[in-house]
Design an enzyme around this catalytic site. Structure first.
Site, PDB file in Angstrom:
ATOM      1  CG  HIS A 179      -0.508   0.223   2.517  1.00 59.68           C
ATOM      2  ND1 HIS A 179      -0.343   1.479   3.042  1.00 59.68           N
ATOM      3  CD2 HIS A 179      -0.147  -0.644   3.506  1.00 59.68           C
ATOM      4  CE1 HIS A 179       0.082   1.380   4.290  1.00 59.68           C
ATOM      5  NE2 HIS A 179       0.218   0.112   4.596  1.00 59.68           N
ATOM      6  CD  GLU A 197      -3.028  -1.385   5.131  1.00 55.95           C
ATOM      7  OE1 GLU A 197      -2.961  -2.436   5.793  1.00 55.95           O
ATOM      8  OE2 GLU A 197      -2.714  -0.276   5.619  1.00 55.95           O
ATOM      9  CD  GLU A 198      -1.736   2.709   7.373  1.00 56.67           C
ATOM     10  OE1 GLU A 198      -2.418   2.273   8.311  1.00 56.67           O
ATOM     11  OE2 GLU A 198      -0.522   2.488   7.256  1.00 56.67           O
ATOM     12  CG  ASP A 237       1.635  -3.640   5.366  1.00 60.13           C
ATOM     13  OD1 ASP A 237       2.309  -2.722   5.883  1.00 60.13           O
ATOM     14  OD2 ASP A 237       0.412  -3.549   5.172  1.00 60.13           O
ATOM     15  CG  HIS A 287       0.307   3.557  12.590  1.00 62.96           C
ATOM     16  ND1 HIS A 287      -1.053   3.416  12.543  1.00 62.96           N
ATOM     17  CD2 HIS A 287       0.759   2.962  11.455  1.00 62.96           C
ATOM     18  CE1 HIS A 287      -1.406   2.759  11.440  1.00 62.96           C
ATOM     19  NE2 HIS A 287      -0.308   2.463  10.768  1.00 62.96           N
ATOM     20  CG  ASP A 314       2.471   1.169   7.996  1.00 58.24           C
ATOM     21  OD1 ASP A 314       2.151   0.682   6.905  1.00 58.24           O
ATOM     22  OD2 ASP A 314       1.705   1.196   8.990  1.00 58.24           O
TER      23      ASP A 314
END
Lengths: 334, 333
Positions: free
Chosen positions: B63, B194-195, B217, B303, B165
Site C-alpha cells: 500500500h 489501506e490505512e 507490508d 504509526h 509503513d
C-alpha cells in the site's frame, strides 16, 4: 524580513543542554566577539561580552543559552539507552522523538508498551534506540553521561518560525543583534548564562562578578492565544513583553517604568508579562547586596517542545527595545 | 547495496489515504521503465505489469497510502481543527511538524486547559502561522490532509523515518520488480486506502484475478524493552505471515514462500501479528477468492514518525519477493 537568519539558525543548531553549553558558547562567541571590547567565560561557564561606555554605569543582560535536554543514565545489555531529563519536559512529549547526541550520534525514543501507555510512561519507562543490538555496540556509539537534545527542523510559517531550542536561543540571537546595532554611554554586559533550565544556576554568580547597576533578563514567555489555553493576555505579534512578575520575582516599579519609557520613546509596542514559570531575573535580584532587576520576554508558543514557535515581528521589536534600553542615559534610581 | 535515493524519494512522497496521486507518480517513475504496462484503476491503485509466458498471474501488493490528519474546520483565529486519517494516536500527535500537499507547513498542539489525559482528535489543532480564518483558508481548505514530517535517520544497519509503513514495502516491491525474471505475468499493485480499512486491494485483485497474491507490508516485533511478546526480531530477515487480524494465510502459500526462501538462502521469520490487518485479507476474499500470503518487514514504533527498520530485513524482503516471482510452480487448489 531583514533579520540575520543564518546567525539565528546557527545559534539554534548549536548543542547546549544544561551544563553542556560548550557548543553554543563557542557559536555565540564567534558572532559577538567582533562587536565587543572583551569576551570571556567565568568558572560556571557563562559567556560574558562587554562593550565599554563612558558613564561609569553598568547595564547587564542575562540571556540563558542552555536548552532542555537529556543525559544518558545507563545502557542496557540489550543495547537500548536510558535517559534522564534536564529541565522540565513533559514525559509524553519525549516519546517517538528523534534525538541528537552531543557527539553527533542520533537515536529515536519510545517506551515500554507491555504495561505502560503514552500517558503513564515516565522517563524511566522510556528508552532510546540507537540502532545497537548489544551493550558493546551501543557503548561504541554513546557513553553514559553523554548529553542529548531533541532534533528539530527550522519551520517557517508566514511571519512565524517553529524550532526546538527557541527557548532561549531566540533571545541569544537578539542579544547578538543588539551588540551589532547599539549605541550606549554605559558599560554593556551581555551574559549568556548556563543551567537556567535546571534551576537558574548560572546567572547569580555572573551578576556577583559583574556587579551591574541594572540587570535585564531576556527570555521567552508563554502566550494565551492558542485554543484552550490557560488565561494569559500575552499574544503573538504584539511586541515584546515587559515582565511584571514571574514565580521568582516581582519586578520593582522603577524598572518597569524605565522599560516602558524606553519603549514609548522608540515607539515600540509592548505587552505585560505575568508568567507561571521562572527566569534568571529572580536570582540576579538577590545577588550580593541586591540588584535592580527586570525582564523583557519574547512571546512563544508550545514551550519546551521541538516545535516552539515565535513571531519574527516580536523578535525584531525585541531587538529594537533592547537597543532603546541601552541608549537611555539615565538608569533607574532607587 | 540498496538504492537509497529511491527509498528516500518514495518515503517522502505525499500520499495520505485517498490522496495518493503524488506517491503514485513517484512510484510510477521508478517501475515504468521495467514494465510492459502501467496504469491506475478507478480507485487510484497503481498497477505495473510485466508479461510472462506461463499463462499464470502472480500479484504483489504494497500500500502506498499513509496515515495523517484531515482538516475538518478552520477557526476564526486561523487554527485548523483536524481528525485522523487512519490509526493516529492523538497524544503522539502533539507537538509535531506537519506538511500539506501544497507545501504549507504547520505544527500541532492541543487544548492544554483540558489536560493531556483528555486529549482526543477533538482537542488537537494545527497552527500554520495564521491569525485569521481568511488568512488560513487562503493556504488550506477544509478536507485537505497533512502528513507528519521527520528525518531519514541512519543508525548503523537501522533506518528511522516517518512512513516506513508502508513505503519501505513499496520500495522493496520496486527493487524486486526491477530485477525479477518470471515466467508468469507479474502484477505489482501499489494500493490506496489501506490505512482506513484495506479499501484498495480488493477491487484490484478482483480485476486482475491472480493465481496468487503476495502482499508486502510492515509488521511489529518483540525485541524492544518490555513489549508484548512476539518472536519477530529486527535483523533476522523478512517475515512470512501466518496470521493477522484480516487473514489466516493458507498453509500452501506459506510453504510456497518458505521454500522459495530456503532454496536461495534468504533469511525469513514466522510472523503472527496480534492486531492490525493488511491487504492480504482484502485480496484473499476478492471475487471468488484467491490464494493470498504476505511478506513483511519487521518495524519498530509503527504509526509514530520514527518507524525503524533494519536494512538487512529490507534486502531479504526484496530477495524473497523476487524469489516468489521466479518460482515456476505456484500454489494450486
Amino acid at each position: 524580513m531583514a533579520y540575520d537568519k543564518q546567525m539565528l539558525k546557527d545559534i539554534l543548531d548549536a548543542h547546549g543542554a544544561c551544563g553542556r553549553e560548550k557548543g553554543v558558547r563557542d557559536t555565540i562567541k564567534a558572532y559577538i566577539a567582533p562587536h565587543a571590547d572583551e569576551v570571556y567565560r567565568d568558572a560556571m561557564g557563562n559567556l560574558i561580552a562587554v562593550k565599554k561606555g563612558t558613564s561609569g554605569k553598568k547595564i547587564m543582560f542575562t540571556v540563558h543559552m542552555d536548552q532542555i535536554g537529556f543525559l544518558v543514565r545507563s545502557i542496557g545489555e540489550d543495547g537500548f539507552v536510558r535517559l534522564i531529563n534536564q529541565g522540565c519536559i513533559n514525559s509524553a512529549r519525549c516519546i517517538a522523538r528523534e534525538i541528537r547526541f552531543e557527539n553527533g550520534a542520533r537515536g529515536v525514543t519510545y517506551f515500554e508498551t507491555a504495561d505502560k501507555t503514552v500517558l503513564t510512561a515516565g522517563i524511566t519507562s522510556q528508552f532510546v534506540d540507537v540502532g545497537a543490538s548489544t551493550k558493546e555496540e551501543a557503548e561504541a556509539i554513546v557513553k553514559v553521561g553523554e548529553s542529548a537534545v531533541f532534533a528539530s527542523d527550522f519551520v517557517e510559517m508566514g511571519s512565524r518560525i517553529a524550532c526546538g531550542a527557541l527557548d532561549n536561543r531566540i533571545c541569544c540571537a537578539a542579544m547578538v543583534e543588539m551588540f551589532r546595532a547599539m549605541q550606549s554611554e554605559h558599560d554593556v554586559y551581555a551574559v549568556f548564562t548556563v543551567q537556567e533550565e535546571e534551576g537558574m544556576r548560572g546567572a547569580s554568580p555572573a551578576a556577583f562578578g559583574v556587579k551591574p547597576d541594572l540587570n535585564i533578563t531576556v527570555d521567552v514567555t508563554g502566550t494565551g492565544d492558542i485554543p484552550g489555553a490557560e488565561a494569559n493576555d500575552v499574544v503573538m505579534g504584539k511586541g515584546p513583553a515587559v515582565k511584571v512578575k514571574d514565580m521568582y520575582i516581582t519586578v520593582p516599579e522603577e524598572v518597569i517604568a524605565f522599560l516602558e519609557n524606553a519603549a514609548k520613546k522608540a515607539n515600540i509596542k509592548y505587552q505585560y508579562e505575568f508568567a507561571p514559570g521562572y527566569t534568571d531575573a529572580g536570582p540576579v535580584q538577590r545577588t550580593g547586596a541586591g540588584i535592580l532587576s527586570g525582564g523583557i520576554s519574547v512571546p512563544l508558543r508550545y514551550l519546551h517542545t521541538p516545535v516552539e514557535t515565535v513571531d519574527v515581528r516580536d523578535y525584531e521589536e525585541t531587538v529594537r527595545l533592547l537597543c532603546a534600553v541601552v541608549a537611555e542615559k539615565e538608569l533607574p534610581q532607587y | 547495496m540498496y538504492d537509497k535515493e529511491m527509498l528516500k524519494h518514495v518515503l517522502s512522497a505525499y500520499g495520505p489515504s485517498g490522496r495518493e496521486e503524488t506517491a503514485s507518480e513517484v512510484i510510477k517513475s521508478y517501475v515504468a521503465p521495467y514494465a510492459d504496462e502501467v496504469y491506475n484503476d478507478r480507485l487510484g491503485n497503481l498497477i505495473a505489469v510485466k508479461k510472462g509466458t506461463s499463462g499464470k498471474k502472480i500479484m504483489f501488493s504494497a500500500h502506498m497510502d499513509q496515515i495523517g490528519l484531515c482538516v475538518v474546520d478552520i477557526d476564526e483565529k486561523g487554527f485548523l481543527r483536524v481528525t485522523n486519517v487512519g490509526g493516529v494516536n492523538p497524544i503522539i500527535s502533539i507537538a509535531r511538524e506537519v506538511v500539506f500537499k501544497n507545501g504549507t507547513r504547520g505544527v500541532t498542539f492541543f487544548e492544554t486547559e483540558k489536560g493531556a489525559k483528555e486529549t482526543t482528535m477533538a482537542t488537537l489543532f494545527v497552527d500554520i502561522g495564521c491569525e485569521s480564518y481568511e488568512e488560513a483558508a487562503a493556504k488550506v481548505d477544509i478536507g485537505d490532509m497533512c502528513i507528519f514530517a521527520g528525518n531519514f535517520v541512519e543508525m548503523g544497519n537501522k533506518i528511522s523515518s516517518p512512513y516506513m509503513d508502508d513505503r519501505i514495502a513499496c520500495a522493496a516491491l520496486i527493487e524486486a520488480f526491477r530485477t525479477m525474471k518470471s515466467e508468469h505475468d507479474v502484477y505489482a499493485v501499489f494500493t490506496v486506502q489501506e490505512e482506513v480499512g484495506l479499501r484498495g486491494a480488493g477491487p484490484a485483485a478482483f480485476a486482475i484475478e491472480p493465481d496468487i497474491n503476495i502482499s508486502c507490508d510492515v509488521c511489529g516485533m518483540g525485541d524492544i524493552p518490555n513489549c508484548v511478546r512476539m518472536s519477530v526480531k529486527l535483523g533476522e530477515g523478512a517475515t512470512v505471515k501466518a496470521m493477522d487480524s484480516s487473514v489466516i494465510v493458507p498453509v500452501k502459500v506459506r510453504e510456497f514462500l518458505k521454500n522459495a526462501a530456503d532454496k536461495r538462502g534468504i533469511k525469513w521469520q514466522n510472523e503472527i501479528l496480534r492486531s492490525g490487518g493488511t491487504d492480504t485479507g482484502a485480496a484473499q476474499r476478492a471475487g471468488k477468492g484467491t490464494f493470498s500470503g504476505c511478506v513483511s518487514i519487521p518495524t519498530r514504533y509503527i504509526h509514530a514518525p520514527i518507524e525503524t527498520i533494519d536494512v538487512r530485513d529490507y534486502e531479504a524482503a526484496v530477495a524473497l519477493l523476487r524469489a516468489a516471482a521466479e518460482e515456476k510452480e505456484l500454489p494450486r487448489v
